[in-house]
Design a protein around this motif. Structure first.
Motif, short mmCIF file in Angstrom:
data_model
loop_
_atom_site.label_atom_id
_atom_site.label_comp_id
_atom_site.label_asym_id
_atom_site.label_seq_id
_atom_site.Cartn_x
_atom_site.Cartn_y
_atom_site.Cartn_z
N LEU A 115 0.98 -1.19 0.08
CA LEU A 115 0.22 -0.21 -0.03
C LEU A 115 0.87 1.22 -0.13
CD1 LEU A 115 -2.76 -0.60 2.41
CD2 LEU A 115 -3.25 -0.27 -0.06
N THR A 116 1.89 1.19 0.92
CA THR A 116 2.56 2.50 1.15
C THR A 116 3.47 2.76 -0.22
OG1 THR A 116 2.84 2.23 3.43
CG2 THR A 116 4.51 3.68 2.23
N VAL A 117 4.32 1.70 -0.73
CA VAL A 117 5.08 1.89 -1.94
C VAL A 117 4.07 2.05 -3.18
CG1 VAL A 117 6.94 0.81 -3.29
CG2 VAL A 117 6.77 0.76 -0.78
N GLY A 118 3.01 1.13 -3.21
CA GLY A 118 2.26 1.61 -4.34
C GLY A 118 1.50 2.85 -4.46
N ILE A 119 0.93 3.46 -3.36
CA ILE A 119 0.10 4.67 -3.48
C ILE A 119 1.34 5.78 -3.64
CG2 ILE A 119 -0.83 6.28 -1.87
CD1 ILE A 119 -2.16 4.08 -0.40
N MET A 120 2.53 5.76 -3.23
CA MET A 120 3.64 6.82 -3.62
C MET A 120 4.14 6.90 -4.91
SD MET A 120 3.34 8.39 -0.80
CE MET A 120 4.66 9.82 -1.32
N VAL A 121 4.21 5.64 -5.44
CA VAL A 121 4.48 5.28 -6.86
C VAL A 121 3.69 5.88 -7.77
CG1 VAL A 121 5.09 3.72 -8.63
CG2 VAL A 121 6.35 3.42 -6.36
N GLY A 122 2.29 5.40 -7.49
CA GLY A 122 1.23 5.84 -8.35
C GLY A 122 1.00 7.58 -8.30
N TRP A 123 1.20 8.20 -7.10
CA TRP A 123 1.08 9.43 -6.99
C TRP A 123 2.15 10.09 -7.81
CZ3 TRP A 123 5.23 12.38 -4.93
CH2 TRP A 123 4.88 13.71 -4.85
N ALA A 124 3.42 9.69 -7.85
CA ALA A 124 4.63 10.03 -8.54
C ALA A 124 4.05 9.85 -10.16
CB ALA A 124 5.94 9.44 -8.43
N MET A 125 3.57 8.75 -10.50
CA MET A 125 3.33 8.65 -12.09
C MET A 125 2.19 9.57 -12.27
SD MET A 125 3.27 4.32 -11.54
CE MET A 125 2.21 4.15 -13.09
N ALA A 126 1.28 9.77 -11.50
CA ALA A 126 0.22 10.76 -11.87
C ALA A 126 0.84 12.24 -12.02
CB ALA A 126 -0.91 10.78 -11.03
N VAL A 127 1.80 12.68 -11.01
CA VAL A 127 2.23 13.94 -11.08
C VAL A 127 3.20 14.35 -12.27
CG1 VAL A 127 3.70 15.70 -9.92
CG2 VAL A 127 2.07 14.17 -8.66
N PHE A 128 3.84 13.07 -12.66
CA PHE A 128 4.81 13.25 -13.86
C PHE A 128 4.22 12.63 -15.12
CE2 PHE A 128 7.52 13.63 -10.04
CZ PHE A 128 8.11 14.86 -10.52
N ALA A 129 2.90 12.57 -15.23
CA ALA A 129 2.07 11.67 -16.09
C ALA A 129 2.71 12.19 -17.74
CB ALA A 129 0.62 12.09 -16.12
N GLY A 130 3.02 11.20 -18.50
CA GLY A 130 3.50 11.59 -19.67
C GLY A 130 5.14 11.80 -19.81
N LYS A 131 5.75 11.92 -18.73
CA LYS A 131 7.21 12.26 -18.68
C LYS A 131 7.94 11.02 -18.52
CE LYS A 131 5.97 17.06 -17.14
NZ LYS A 131 6.45 17.95 -16.04
N TRP A 132 9.35 11.07 -18.47
CA TRP A 132 10.22 9.92 -18.20
C TRP A 132 10.09 9.35 -16.95
CZ3 TRP A 132 13.62 9.48 -14.59
CH2 TRP A 132 14.20 10.42 -13.99
N PRO A 133 9.86 9.99 -15.83
CA PRO A 133 9.58 9.41 -14.49
C PRO A 133 8.25 8.43 -14.64
CG PRO A 133 10.14 11.52 -14.22
CD PRO A 133 9.96 11.55 -15.48
N ASP A 134 7.41 8.76 -15.27
CA ASP A 134 6.16 7.98 -15.36
C ASP A 134 6.34 6.97 -16.28
OD1 ASP A 134 3.32 7.30 -15.33
OD2 ASP A 134 3.02 8.62 -17.40
N ARG A 135 7.06 7.24 -17.43
CA ARG A 135 7.33 5.63 -18.28
C ARG A 135 8.11 4.82 -17.53
NH1 ARG A 135 7.07 9.88 -22.25
NH2 ARG A 135 9.77 10.31 -21.96
N LEU A 136 9.09 5.35 -16.78
CA LEU A 136 10.14 4.38 -16.10
C LEU A 136 9.52 3.68 -15.04
CD1 LEU A 136 13.02 3.26 -15.48
CD2 LEU A 136 13.23 5.51 -14.04
N LEU A 137 8.54 4.15 -14.30
CA LEU A 137 7.88 3.62 -13.30
C LEU A 137 6.72 2.60 -13.96
CD1 LEU A 137 7.43 6.72 -10.65
CD2 LEU A 137 8.88 4.83 -10.28
N THR A 138 5.96 2.93 -14.85
CA THR A 138 5.28 1.86 -15.36
C THR A 138 5.89 0.90 -16.05
OG1 THR A 138 3.81 4.16 -16.29
CG2 THR A 138 3.34 1.93 -17.21
N SER A 139 6.91 1.22 -16.59
CA SER A 139 7.38 -0.25 -16.94
C SER A 139 8.07 -1.12 -15.94
CB SER A 139 8.91 0.36 -17.84
OG SER A 139 8.66 1.30 -18.96
#
Length: 324
Positions: A115-139
């Motif tokens: 829950l902790t890691v998933g929520i924080m990673v998902g928050w970062a993915m949403a904040v940087f949506a479409g940018k390289w951090p989002d693509r890296l975390l999505t992969s």
């Protein structure tokens, strides 16, 4: 009667037919399973006469009809008597309760990590949506989602135990160390890190993707734009107004995934030699010990129901509309 009490009462009433259905289906499937505990005992001993095997089946009531065995077991459950384990020669409840704390510690730790890691990673993915951090975390999330638990566990052992030697490769504590106090706690914690991370990996990917989708949906709402127009700090908007509302679907799904986490614990406990319900389940299957298997299925179902009550309560705290 407050909202939490109504939630508990509603869940309990719904749980009664659910538990009864679990007992019926589990008992039927295990009854139809080929072989029984006497066959397993004969196989382990190397040989046994047919008369000896028939006598053992009569002793344990395995020659009785399905109806007789089922109602005898059901009557025992109503009095909290889950029978006697043939392979352990001990009450089933004692055998399970000896292993249950280890599994609950492993599951709760993995649940908190996921829950902790998933929520924080998902928050970062949403904040940087479409940018390289989002693509890296999505992969990375897709890798964790597609990799099986046993492979993740083995890779964690190879990297962090065999190569780096940071953590032990298995077990729940150092055998023969005779540690006490703070030393015992740290030793148990070191043994807990790798199996809990292996169990949490799959669910980190799920919660991260779900949090990302929920956050992107929430951040497009009118009240978010209104909060930004008032001059609130972006971090305050994201956490207080965005993430809190995005956690509602994540919390609901997390409660539903607890049963899957129990299933994953069977594999993880086998890989890491963790003395919990998972290893007990594998041993009971090999020994055809249906009484132990039935007890595990029933008690774990009750644990899942209790956790769902807690999840419902947390959901009402996150969303005041549900309380009303």
């Amino acid at each position: 009667m407050n909202g939490f009490t109504r939630t508990v009462m509603r869940t309990v009433l719904q749980a009664i037919p659910t538990i009864l259905g679990i007992i019926v289906i589990s008992f039927l499937l295990l009854y139809l399973m080929p072989g029984d505990a006497v066959d397993a005992i004969a196989g382990m001993s190397g040989s046994a006469s047919q008369e000896t095997m028939d006598a053992l089946r009569d002793t344990y009531g395995l020659n009785d009809s399905f109806i007789v065995q089922f109602f005898r077991y059901l009557g025992g459950v109503l009095t909290l008597n889950f029978g006697t384990s043939i392979s352990y020669s001990a009450p089933v409840l004692d055998v399970i309760m000896e292993r249950l704390p280890s599994t609950m510690i492993l599951m709760l730790t993995a649940f908190v990590i996921a829950l902790t890691v998933g929520i924080m990673v998902g928050w970062a993915m949403a904040v940087f949506a479409g940018k390289w951090p989002d693509r890296l975390l999505t992969s990375t999330s897709l890798l964790l989602y597609s990799a099986p638990n046993f492979w993740v566990g083995l890779m964690i052992i190879v990297i962090f135990s065999a190569r780096l030697q940071w953590f032990p490769s298995g077990g729940a504590e150092t055998i023969g160390a005779a540690l006490t106090g703070w030393g015992w706690f740290l030793d148990r914690l070191k043994h807990l890190v790798l199996p809990s991370c292996a169990l949490a990996a799959f669910f980190v990917a799920i919660y991260a993707r779900l949090t990302r989708a929920a956050m992107l949906e929430v951040l497009r709402q009118d009240y978010i734009r209104t909060a930004a127009a008032k001059g609130l700090h972006p971090m305050l908007i994201q956490f207080r107004h965005g993430l809190r509302n995005a956690l509602i679907p994540v919390t609901t799904v997390a409660g539903m995934h607890l049963g899957n986490m129990l299933g994953g614990a069977v594999v993880v406990e086998t890989v890491f030699n963790w003395p919990g319900i998972g290893r007990l389940t594998m041993s009971a299957i090999a020994a055809r010990d249906t009484q132990v298997l039935l007890g595990i299925l029933l008690l774990t179902s009750v644990v899942v129901i209790i956790v769902n009550v807690i999840i419902d309560w947390l959901t009402t705290l996150l969303d005041p509309r549900i309380r009303s």
